[in-house]
Scaffold this active site. Structure first.
Site, PDB file in Angstrom:
ATOM      1  N   ASP A  34       0.777  -1.219  -0.349  1.00  0.00           N
ATOM      2  CA  ASP A  34       0.294  -0.104  -0.085  1.00  0.00           C
ATOM      3  C   ASP A  34       0.520   1.602  -0.272  1.00  0.00           C
ATOM      4  OD1 ASP A  34      -1.666  -1.412   0.245  1.00  0.00           O
ATOM      5  OD2 ASP A  34      -2.876  -0.904   2.347  1.00  0.00           O
ATOM      6  N   GLU A 117     -11.405  12.430  11.955  1.00  0.00           N
ATOM      7  CA  GLU A 117     -11.107  11.735  11.640  1.00  0.00           C
ATOM      8  C   GLU A 117     -10.627  10.115  11.980  1.00  0.00           C
ATOM      9  OE1 GLU A 117     -15.386  10.462   9.626  1.00  0.00           O
ATOM     10  OE2 GLU A 117     -15.561  12.380   9.939  1.00  0.00           O
ATOM     11  N   LYS A 119      -8.331   7.440  10.186  1.00  0.00           N
ATOM     12  CA  LYS A 119      -9.369   7.131   9.059  1.00  0.00           C
ATOM     13  C   LYS A 119      -8.512   5.463   9.078  1.00  0.00           C
ATOM     14  CE  LYS A 119      -7.467   7.638   3.968  1.00  0.00           C
ATOM     15  NZ  LYS A 119      -7.566   6.192   3.613  1.00  0.00           N
ATOM     16  N   ASP A 121      -9.179   0.801   8.017  1.00  0.00           N
ATOM     17  CA  ASP A 121      -8.249   0.755   7.047  1.00  0.00           C
ATOM     18  C   ASP A 121      -9.589  -0.144   6.384  1.00  0.00           C
ATOM     19  OD1 ASP A 121      -6.837   0.486   5.229  1.00  0.00           O
ATOM     20  OD2 ASP A 121      -5.430  -0.612   6.402  1.00  0.00           O
ATOM     21  N   ARG A 140     -18.563   0.659  -2.896  1.00  0.00           N
ATOM     22  CA  ARG A 140     -17.803   2.092  -4.055  1.00  0.00           C
ATOM     23  C   ARG A 140     -17.929   1.657  -5.145  1.00  0.00           C
ATOM     24  NH1 ARG A 140     -13.374   5.919  -3.374  1.00  0.00           N
ATOM     25  NH2 ARG A 140     -12.804   5.383  -1.545  1.00  0.00           N
ATOM     26  N   GLU A 179     -17.632   2.834   6.829  1.00  0.00           N
ATOM     27  CA  GLU A 179     -16.304   2.049   6.610  1.00  0.00           C
ATOM     28  C   GLU A 179     -16.644   1.152   6.890  1.00  0.00           C
ATOM     29  OE1 GLU A 179     -13.936   3.042   4.385  1.00  0.00           O
ATOM     30  OE2 GLU A 179     -12.735   2.248   4.602  1.00  0.00           O
ATOM     31  N   TYR A 231     -19.681   7.776   8.366  1.00  0.00           N
ATOM     32  CA  TYR A 231     -18.383   9.134   8.789  1.00  0.00           C
ATOM     33  C   TYR A 231     -19.167  10.431   7.415  1.00  0.00           C
ATOM     34  CZ  TYR A 231     -16.583   7.417   4.533  1.00  0.00           C
ATOM     35  OH  TYR A 231     -15.685   6.592   3.257  1.00  0.00           O
ATOM     36  N   LYS A 317      -1.937  11.065   5.793  1.00  0.00           N
ATOM     37  CA  LYS A 317      -1.404   9.438   6.328  1.00  0.00           C
ATOM     38  C   LYS A 317      -0.117   9.685   7.404  1.00  0.00           C
ATOM     39  CE  LYS A 317      -3.410   7.072   3.140  1.00  0.00           C
ATOM     40  NZ  LYS A 317      -2.874   6.242   1.970  1.00  0.00           N
ATOM     41  N   CYS A 411      40.160  -0.781  -6.009  1.00  0.00           N
ATOM     42  CA  CYS A 411      39.711   0.476  -4.662  1.00  0.00           C
ATOM     43  C   CYS A 411      40.096   1.590  -5.767  1.00  0.00           C
ATOM     44  CB  CYS A 411      40.845  -0.494  -4.023  1.00  0.00           C
ATOM     45  SG  CYS A 411      40.195   0.530  -2.291  1.00  0.00           S
ATOM     46  N   CYS A 414      42.596   3.600  -2.801  1.00  0.00           N
ATOM     47  CA  CYS A 414      43.615   3.200  -3.192  1.00  0.00           C
ATOM     48  C   CYS A 414      44.134   2.819  -5.010  1.00  0.00           C
ATOM     49  CB  CYS A 414      44.346   2.696  -2.226  1.00  0.00           C
ATOM     50  SG  CYS A 414      43.948   0.992  -1.683  1.00  0.00           S
ATOM     51  N   CYS A 429      38.903  -5.529  -0.442  1.00  0.00           N
ATOM     52  CA  CYS A 429      40.399  -3.946  -0.857  1.00  0.00           C
ATOM     53  C   CYS A 429      41.200  -4.869  -0.090  1.00  0.00           C
ATOM     54  CB  CYS A 429      39.958  -3.046  -0.930  1.00  0.00           C
ATOM     55  SG  CYS A 429      41.794  -1.719  -0.999  1.00  0.00           S
ATOM     56  N   CYS A 434      45.039   1.083   3.202  1.00  0.00           N
ATOM     57  CA  CYS A 434      44.000   1.536   2.149  1.00  0.00           C
ATOM     58  C   CYS A 434      43.407   3.035   3.316  1.00  0.00           C
ATOM     59  CB  CYS A 434      43.058   0.700   1.806  1.00  0.00           C
ATOM     60  SG  CYS A 434      41.814   1.490   0.621  1.00  0.00           S
TER      61      CYS A 434
HETATM   62  S1  IVH Z   1     -14.025  10.844   4.040  1.00  0.00           S
HETATM   63  C1  IVH Z   1     -15.807  14.343   3.421  1.00  0.00           C
HETATM   64  N1  IVH Z   1     -13.348   9.077   6.834  1.00  0.00           N
HETATM   65  O1  IVH Z   1     -11.272   6.415   3.098  1.00  0.00           O
HETATM   66  C2  IVH Z   1     -15.521  13.039   3.635  1.00  0.00           C
HETATM   67  N2  IVH Z   1     -12.715   7.949   4.701  1.00  0.00           N
HETATM   68  O2  IVH Z   1     -10.028   7.987   0.180  1.00  0.00           O
HETATM   69  C3  IVH Z   1     -16.053  12.460   4.439  1.00  0.00           C
HETATM   70  N3  IVH Z   1     -12.181   6.715   4.962  1.00  0.00           N
HETATM   71  O3  IVH Z   1     -11.510   4.442   0.704  1.00  0.00           O
HETATM   72  C4  IVH Z   1     -14.610  11.353   5.113  1.00  0.00           C
HETATM   73  N4  IVH Z   1     -12.341   6.218   7.250  1.00  0.00           N
HETATM   74  O4  IVH Z   1     -13.567   4.765   2.484  1.00  0.00           O
HETATM   75  C5  IVH Z   1     -13.656   9.259   5.579  1.00  0.00           C
HETATM   76  N5  IVH Z   1     -13.462   8.254   8.964  1.00  0.00           N
HETATM   77  C6  IVH Z   1     -12.793   8.399   7.763  1.00  0.00           C
HETATM   78  C7  IVH Z   1     -12.652   7.424   6.367  1.00  0.00           C
HETATM   79  C8  IVH Z   1     -12.847   7.734   5.378  1.00  0.00           C
HETATM   80  C9  IVH Z   1     -11.536   5.096   5.850  1.00  0.00           C
HETATM   81  C10 IVH Z   1     -11.528   5.748   3.544  1.00  0.00           C
HETATM   82  C11 IVH Z   1     -12.994   5.725   2.666  1.00  0.00           C
HETATM   83  C12 IVH Z   1     -11.760   6.324   1.153  1.00  0.00           C
HETATM   84  C13 IVH Z   1     -10.267   6.692   2.122  1.00  0.00           C
HETATM   85  C14 IVH Z   1     -10.992   8.045   1.185  1.00  0.00           C
END
Ligand code: IVH
Length: 668
Positions: A34, A117, A119, A121, A140, A179, A231, A317, A411, A414, A429, A434
């Site tokens: 990633d 928030e 993020k 995974d 998505r 998420e 979110y 990140k 070398c 030297c 060497c 040297c």
């Molecule tokens: S976005 C207007 N909040 O991260 C924005 N994305 O490219 C609203 N992701 O795949 C909030 N946790 O699914 C937001 N707390 C979070 C998130 C989150 C994970 C993911 C999201 C997307 C990527 C963003």
């Protein structure tokens, strides 16, 4: 980079990123980490910012990857599902704020505040409610059309099937995003059963979440304890701020992340980011950064969308252990034992918050294995405190101008003809005088695990050698403040400090002394074994080759190199010179001896208040042993900051883990 070069590079980056995104999002396959993919995306983004004329609609910065799978019913999203641009440093964040501020009035600029928030995974999902009842859930997909995974999402306890607040349930249409993810614990449990079934392991929790949610059989999904955080609200509830959306979520019965936080300004965002970094390891789920969102919804809307990312939000990140960069040159480093190590000179790149400019290529075989050329784009990695190395070459990004690297035959310092024995991969060497070798031995002599002389780094040593103030390390002990102060840009105070540091370290324990000599094949641990066995320099000097036979952990190669080193006349003179200069070899401190008898310690990560070598010496002084690897027989693993895999292994094996404070307490 000129315009033409930028254009080509952008083209190639687009192709490569699209390829890996497709592997990842559509085929659930992963060829590069990633972190490496993020790094490529970031380079593309930055280049496009510089040359916006080359932004095309098919750029991955404009497009959300992943086509819906044919097996699932397609769901058009109410509003395009966007993704976020990445920031990796405070500077990136400041640039972002500057960029968006330009689009706002003076008054609006002053109003900007943020909602932060975690993020998560996992996998982005969209949930649709009709009159308060969960109607449809989707992935998505490509951002415009997703896959219908309603039945699978119905198995996720954290997703309400019915909105709890009656008032709200009369909203006839509600669309929220969130998420879906899997906990670290569940990840490990699932991988265990994969092993038991002889099936391949999942690379990370997100892979499992993706795989579980896109199951054709909801029973499989149900068996995988998926979790979810909401979110964003797309339709149904109007609020002034993003923060308020989260208040509404709570009222409606959606699960939100309790760590999320309002931040007044970037300063507070940085604070929050650092806090999250600290608690990251303790969280039950994986996160890879903090999402920072302009809190005022009107401003967020006004900022609009560029490509397929909203300007008003960014993913800040965490520093990563891998990144992509370019090899600008390959140089040869002459080691203190004469070994020629090819070193890649890199276009500077940040990994885990540190700027990397060099990576080791180890040896000729490694260059061949990687098929690396000067000018190549590569993935570099850094694990713990180890020197960064090249993980993979990205031949897709070649321009044709890359140059083949040829190992020198002589070398570079030297000019002596290099030698290589049949059993070795390294060219050496053979010249013991040297200049490059001596210089390296000098650095080694004063380094931390050796004489440990504060303030006497390679730069000063280079100047001492160049000015003729020292010929070999023994000369440092007779340096006077005046000698150093005469060096250009060397203040009186620092001269005083360095001389004091040198004098203070004249007394040294035997094992460190042996290590400092820089004998080939003798690491710090071996030096301890030798010191323990012989007890004094006199005995070691006079030892015969067979005297080494009975030392545990020492084989014939090590024995031979020590024996030969002491047999060399030049080395004998050097030893005499050291003793004459006032170097005094002491025995190990013995106070409290035996308290840690039979206990084995392993260290991982960086200790704040004590140097790793000193910590090890303390353990040994108290009768304990130090080992480099964790096994069931290990008594304690001492964990500093940014620990390596040893910490995980300790947990797995149930070995007791000590933090630095507990360790210091134990050896007090
Ligand atoms: S976005 C207007 N909040 O991260 C924005 N994305 O490219 C609203 N992701 O795949 C909030 N946790 O699914 C937001 N707390 C979070 C998130 C989150 C994970 C993911 C999201 C997307 C990527 C963003």
């Amino acid at each position: 980079m000129n315009k033409q070069e930028a254009k080509h590079r952008i083209e190639k980056l687009k192709e490569l990123v699209n390829y890996h995104r497709y592997q990842y999002h559509v085929l659930d396959k992963q060829e590069i980490s990633d972190a490496a993919l993020d790094s490529l995306k970031k380079e593309l983004f930055d280049l496009e910012q510089h040359f916006p004329e080359f932004i095309t609609a098919d750029s991955p910065t404009q497009r959300v990857g992943g086509k819906p799978l044919p097996e699932f019913k397609k769901v058009p999203h109410k509003e395009r599902m966007l993704s976020l641009n990445d920031a990796f440093s405070k500077e990136d964040m400041q640039d972002w704020l500057e960029r968006i501020s330009k689009l706002l009035t003076e008054q609006e600029k002053n109003q900007i505040d943020f909602y932060c928030e975690l993020k998560i995974d996992g996998l982005a999902i969209e949930l649709e409610y009709d009159n308060g009842i969960f109607k449809q859930g989707s992935t998505r997909g490509d951002g415009t059309v997703g896959e219908d995974i309603t039945q699978n999402l119905k198995t996720v306890e954290a997703i309400p099937l019915k909105i709890t607040n009656y008032q709200l349930s009369i909203i006839n249409s509600l669309v929220v995003r969130g998420e879906v993810f899997i906990s670290k614990k569940e990840f490990e449990a699932i991988n265990k059963t994969q092993v038991a079934k002889g099936l391949p392991l999942y690379a990370n929790p997100r892979n499992i979440a993706a795989g579980s949610v896109r199951q054709l059989d909801p029973k499989v999904t149900a068996s995988r304890k998926l979790d979810s955080f909401a979110y964003d609200i797309i339709l149904g509830v109007e609020t002034k701020t993003h923060e308020q959306r989260h208040d509404e979520f709570k009222k409606m019965g959606f699960k939100t992340n309790s760590h999320n936080k309002y931040c007044k300004n970037l300063e507070e965002v940085f604070h929050f980011y650092e806090h999250v970094q600290k608690i990251r390891g303790k969280l039950a789920y994986e996160i890879d950064g903090v999402v920072v969102i302009v809190n005022n919804n009107a401003l967020f809307e006004k900022l609009g969308v560029v490509g397929k990312t909203p300007r008003g939000a960014i993913a800040f990140k965490f520093a990563q252990s891998q990144a992509t960069t370019i090899i600008e040159d390959i140089k040869i480093q002459v080691g203190r034992t004469g070994a020629m190590t090819p070193v890649a000179v890199l276009k500077p790149v940040q990994i885990s918050g540190i700027t990397i400019t060099r990576a080791t290529l180890h040896n000729e075989d490694e260059i061949r294995r990687l098929d690396v050329k000067i000018g190549d784009s590569v993935i570099v990695g850094r694990a713990g405190d180890v020197i960064p190395d090249i993980i993979k070459v990205l031949p897709e990004l070649r321009t044709g101008k890359e140059k083949h690297f040829k190992m020198p035959t002589h070398c570079p310092a030297c000019t002596t003809k290099l030698e290589k024995s049949e059993t070795e991969v390294l060219w050496r060497c053979p010249n013991v005088t040297c200049f490059a070798r001596s210089r390296r031995s000098f650095y080694h002599f004063v380094s931390r695990p050796a004489f440990n002389i504060d303030g006497l780094g390679p730069k000063i040593i280079d100047r001492l050698l160049d000015e003729g103030l020292a010929q070999d390390p023994a000369d440092i002990f007779s340096l006077k403040e005046g000698d150093l102060a005469q060096l250009e840009r060397f203040g009186e105070k620092s001269a005083e400090n360095v001389v004091a540091a040198i004098q203070e370290k004249k007394e040294i324990i035997f094992s460190r002394f042996i290590y400092a000599l820089g004998i080939r094949n003798i690491g710090a641990e071996t030096a301890v074994d030798i010191a323990e066995h012989f007890g004094s320099l006199e005995k070691l000097k006079n030892a015969k080759l067979e005297d080494f036979d009975s030392i545990a952990n020492i084989g014939p190669i090590v024995a031979k190199s020590v024996y030969e080193w002491f047999g060399d006349k030049g080395n004998g003179k050097f030893l005499e010179k050291l003793l004459k200069a006032g170097v005094k070899i002491t025995r190990r401190p013995t106070s409290g001896a035996g308290r840690l008898q039979g206990k084995t310690f392993v260290f991982t990560g960086t200790l704040e208040n004590i140097e790793r070598e000193s910590a090890k010496e303390k353990v040994r002084a108290l009768g304990g042993q130090v080992s480099e690897s964790v096994s069931a027989k290990t008594s304690f693993v001492v964990v500093g900051s940014e620990p390596g895999s040893k910490a995980d292994k300790a947990k797995k094996l149930g070995v007791k883990v000590l933090d630095e404070k507990e360790f210091l307490e134990l050896i007090k």
